[in-house]
Design an enzyme around this catalytic site. Structure first.
Site, PDB file in Angstrom:
ATOM      1  N   LYS A  13       0.816  -1.228   0.000  1.00  0.00           N
ATOM      2  CA  LYS A  13       0.000   0.000   0.000  1.00  0.00           C
ATOM      3  C   LYS A  13       0.841   1.265   0.000  1.00  0.00           C
ATOM      4  O   LYS A  13       0.465   2.251  -0.636  1.00  0.00           O
ATOM      5  CB  LYS A  13      -1.032  -0.002   1.139  1.00  0.00           C
ATOM      6  CG  LYS A  13      -0.497  -0.205   2.529  1.00  0.00           C
ATOM      7  CD  LYS A  13      -1.681  -0.330   3.494  1.00  0.00           C
ATOM      8  CE  LYS A  13      -1.346  -0.956   4.823  1.00  0.00           C
ATOM      9  NZ  LYS A  13      -0.095  -0.640   5.486  1.00  0.00           N
ATOM     10  N   ARG A  92      -5.873   1.321  12.589  1.00  0.00           N
ATOM     11  CA  ARG A  92      -5.409  -0.055  12.689  1.00  0.00           C
ATOM     12  C   ARG A  92      -6.161  -0.812  13.769  1.00  0.00           C
ATOM     13  O   ARG A  92      -5.917  -2.003  13.959  1.00  0.00           O
ATOM     14  CB  ARG A  92      -3.935  -0.032  13.088  1.00  0.00           C
ATOM     15  CG  ARG A  92      -2.960  -0.524  12.055  1.00  0.00           C
ATOM     16  CD  ARG A  92      -1.600  -0.376  12.706  1.00  0.00           C
ATOM     17  NE  ARG A  92      -0.550  -1.078  12.046  1.00  0.00           N
ATOM     18  CZ  ARG A  92       0.202  -0.551  11.079  1.00  0.00           C
ATOM     19  NH1 ARG A  92      -0.044   0.643  10.609  1.00  0.00           N
ATOM     20  NH2 ARG A  92       1.200  -1.250  10.592  1.00  0.00           N
ATOM     21  N   ARG A 126      12.635  -6.385   1.388  1.00  0.00           N
ATOM     22  CA  ARG A 126      12.577  -4.961   1.065  1.00  0.00           C
ATOM     23  C   ARG A 126      13.619  -4.102   1.795  1.00  0.00           C
ATOM     24  O   ARG A 126      13.968  -4.334   2.946  1.00  0.00           O
ATOM     25  CB  ARG A 126      11.167  -4.401   1.284  1.00  0.00           C
ATOM     26  CG  ARG A 126      10.751  -4.234   2.713  1.00  0.00           C
ATOM     27  CD  ARG A 126       9.370  -3.610   2.772  1.00  0.00           C
ATOM     28  NE  ARG A 126       8.889  -3.566   4.148  1.00  0.00           N
ATOM     29  CZ  ARG A 126       7.688  -3.157   4.485  1.00  0.00           C
ATOM     30  NH1 ARG A 126       6.828  -2.763   3.575  1.00  0.00           N
ATOM     31  NH2 ARG A 126       7.330  -3.152   5.761  1.00  0.00           N
ATOM     32  N   ARG A 155      14.332  -1.465   7.374  1.00  0.00           N
ATOM     33  CA  ARG A 155      13.650  -1.011   8.583  1.00  0.00           C
ATOM     34  C   ARG A 155      13.923  -1.978   9.725  1.00  0.00           C
ATOM     35  O   ARG A 155      13.920  -3.189   9.535  1.00  0.00           O
ATOM     36  CB  ARG A 155      12.147  -0.960   8.329  1.00  0.00           C
ATOM     37  CG  ARG A 155      11.659   0.420   7.994  1.00  0.00           C
ATOM     38  CD  ARG A 155      10.255   0.396   7.489  1.00  0.00           C
ATOM     39  NE  ARG A 155       9.328  -0.276   8.398  1.00  0.00           N
ATOM     40  CZ  ARG A 155       8.035  -0.382   8.155  1.00  0.00           C
ATOM     41  NH1 ARG A 155       7.518   0.125   7.062  1.00  0.00           N
ATOM     42  NH2 ARG A 155       7.244  -0.991   9.011  1.00  0.00           N
ATOM     43  N   ARG A 166       4.166  -8.691  13.638  1.00  0.00           N
ATOM     44  CA  ARG A 166       3.326  -7.630  13.077  1.00  0.00           C
ATOM     45  C   ARG A 166       2.135  -8.207  12.324  1.00  0.00           C
ATOM     46  O   ARG A 166       1.042  -7.666  12.358  1.00  0.00           O
ATOM     47  CB  ARG A 166       4.150  -6.732  12.138  1.00  0.00           C
ATOM     48  CG  ARG A 166       4.917  -5.660  12.894  1.00  0.00           C
ATOM     49  CD  ARG A 166       6.112  -5.138  12.132  1.00  0.00           C
ATOM     50  NE  ARG A 166       5.773  -4.567  10.846  1.00  0.00           N
ATOM     51  CZ  ARG A 166       6.587  -4.577   9.793  1.00  0.00           C
ATOM     52  NH1 ARG A 166       7.781  -5.136   9.891  1.00  0.00           N
ATOM     53  NH2 ARG A 166       6.219  -4.036   8.671  1.00  0.00           N
TER      54      ARG A 166
HETATM   55  P1  ADP Z   1       3.725  -1.767   8.240  1.00  0.00           P
HETATM   56  O1  ADP Z   1       2.384  -1.460   7.647  1.00  0.00           O
HETATM   57  O2  ADP Z   1       4.684  -2.315   7.248  1.00  0.00           O
HETATM   58  O3  ADP Z   1       3.668  -2.554   9.517  1.00  0.00           O
HETATM   59  P2  ADP Z   1       3.958   0.954   9.281  1.00  0.00           P
HETATM   60  O4  ADP Z   1       5.026   1.873   8.867  1.00  0.00           O
HETATM   61  O5  ADP Z   1       2.560   1.267   8.881  1.00  0.00           O
HETATM   62  O6  ADP Z   1       4.417  -0.424   8.678  1.00  0.00           O
HETATM   63  O7  ADP Z   1       3.972   0.754  10.857  1.00  0.00           O
HETATM   64  C1  ADP Z   1       5.133   0.427  11.556  1.00  0.00           C
HETATM   65  C2  ADP Z   1       4.836   0.354  13.057  1.00  0.00           C
HETATM   66  O8  ADP Z   1       4.389   1.648  13.532  1.00  0.00           O
HETATM   67  C3  ADP Z   1       3.727  -0.592  13.472  1.00  0.00           C
HETATM   68  O9  ADP Z   1       4.182  -1.926  13.615  1.00  0.00           O
HETATM   69  C4  ADP Z   1       3.281   0.024  14.804  1.00  0.00           C
HETATM   70  O10 ADP Z   1       4.174  -0.290  15.851  1.00  0.00           O
HETATM   71  C5  ADP Z   1       3.395   1.520  14.535  1.00  0.00           C
HETATM   72  N1  ADP Z   1       2.117   2.055  14.022  1.00  0.00           N
HETATM   73  C6  ADP Z   1       1.909   2.594  12.797  1.00  0.00           C
HETATM   74  N2  ADP Z   1       0.620   2.969  12.636  1.00  0.00           N
HETATM   75  C7  ADP Z   1      -0.015   2.651  13.794  1.00  0.00           C
HETATM   76  C8  ADP Z   1      -1.354   2.763  14.254  1.00  0.00           C
HETATM   77  N3  ADP Z   1      -2.329   3.279  13.473  1.00  0.00           N
HETATM   78  N4  ADP Z   1      -1.640   2.336  15.515  1.00  0.00           N
HETATM   79  C9  ADP Z   1      -0.688   1.827  16.302  1.00  0.00           C
HETATM   80  N5  ADP Z   1       0.590   1.670  15.929  1.00  0.00           N
HETATM   81  C10 ADP Z   1       0.946   2.074  14.688  1.00  0.00           C
END
Ligand code: ADP
Ligand code: ZN
Length: 210
Positions: A13, A92, A126, A155, A166
């Site tokens: 995404k 989320r 990645r 990352r 995750r």
């Molecule tokens: P991905 O979708 O690949 O897991 P993101 O960059 O969206 O990567 O998120 C990385 C981390 O940031 C998540 O594993 C979480 O710890 C935190 N995070 C991001 N967005 C949220 C959210 N909406 N609520 C809670 N934690 C979040």
């Protein structure tokens, strides 16, 4: 147009969001990027978020909702969201979704459907440029970015064990949002197992219909 991008970590995404942003001027707002920026600048939110992110857990709702709300508000005020936005990584949890709904109406939720195997395979491979965010894969022979010369990195939370965690968190906490948005009648599903170009085409068709 106000869009939510929904899907497992590694579903692609973020990549598609950048393409849509470049094509339609709809701004990409990624909660993960907001947290990573906070970590880089060493803010209290960043320090707190880091603990959760490195374990593959979600940052607590109150902190996350506050950060996203404030960011959206500031960007709306400065006019940078006049063509709309795509939320990537937020909401989320059901509580986050309900809070957002109180705050604004969403036009469309694009759900990136993908198999777990594919997701873990993609995450394992990645990498990206630490400066301009250009994507690379593990097989690429580059250590510096071909576009800007920045350093190519992975990352921290893309470590395979953390990635698995995750995915578990996604299934438990984020999966219910699919039903939630289906009931609101704004969910559209995309087959994210397909090659990037095909996914992009499908999104263009869906956006044309809205
Ligand atoms: P991905 O979708 O690949 O897991 P993101 O960059 O969206 O990567 O998120 C990385 C981390 O940031 C998540 O594993 C979480 O710890 C935190 N995070 C991001 N967005 C949220 C959210 N909406 N609520 C809670 N934690 C979040
Ligand atoms: Zn670069």
């Amino acid at each position: 147009m106000k869009i939510i991008l929904l899907g497992a970590p590694g579903c692609g995404k973020g990549t598609q969001a950048v393409k849509i942003q470049n094509k339609f001027g709809i701004k990409h707002v990624s909660s993960g990027d907001l947290f990573r920026a906070a970590i880089s600048s060493g803010t209290p939110i960043g320090n707190l978020a880091k603990e959760y992110m490195n374990k593959g857990q979600l940052v607590p709702d109150n902190v996350t909702i506050e950060l996203v709300k404030n960011t959206l508000q500031a960007k709306i005020e400065d006019g940078s969201l006049e063509n709309g936005f795509m939320l990537d990584g937020f909401p989320r949890t059901l509580d986050q979704a309900k809070e957002l709904q109180k705050f604004m109406d969403i036009d469309l939720v694009l759900y990136f459907e993908i198999s777990n195997d594919k997701v873990l395979e993609r995450i394992a491979k990645r990498k990206f440029c630490s400066k301009c965010k250009e994507n690379y894969v593990a097989g690429d022979d580059f250590t510096t970015c071909t576009k800007c010369g920045g350093k190519i990195v992975r990352r921290d939370d893309d470590d395979p064990e953390v990635a698995k965690k995750r995915l578990e968190v996604y299934e438990k906490q984020t999966f219910p949002l699919i039903e939630y948005y289906k009931e609101l009648g704004i969910l559209k599903t995309i087959n994210a197992d397909q090659p990037q170009e095909k996914v992009e085409q499908d999104i263009n068709v869906l956006l044309g219909e809205v």
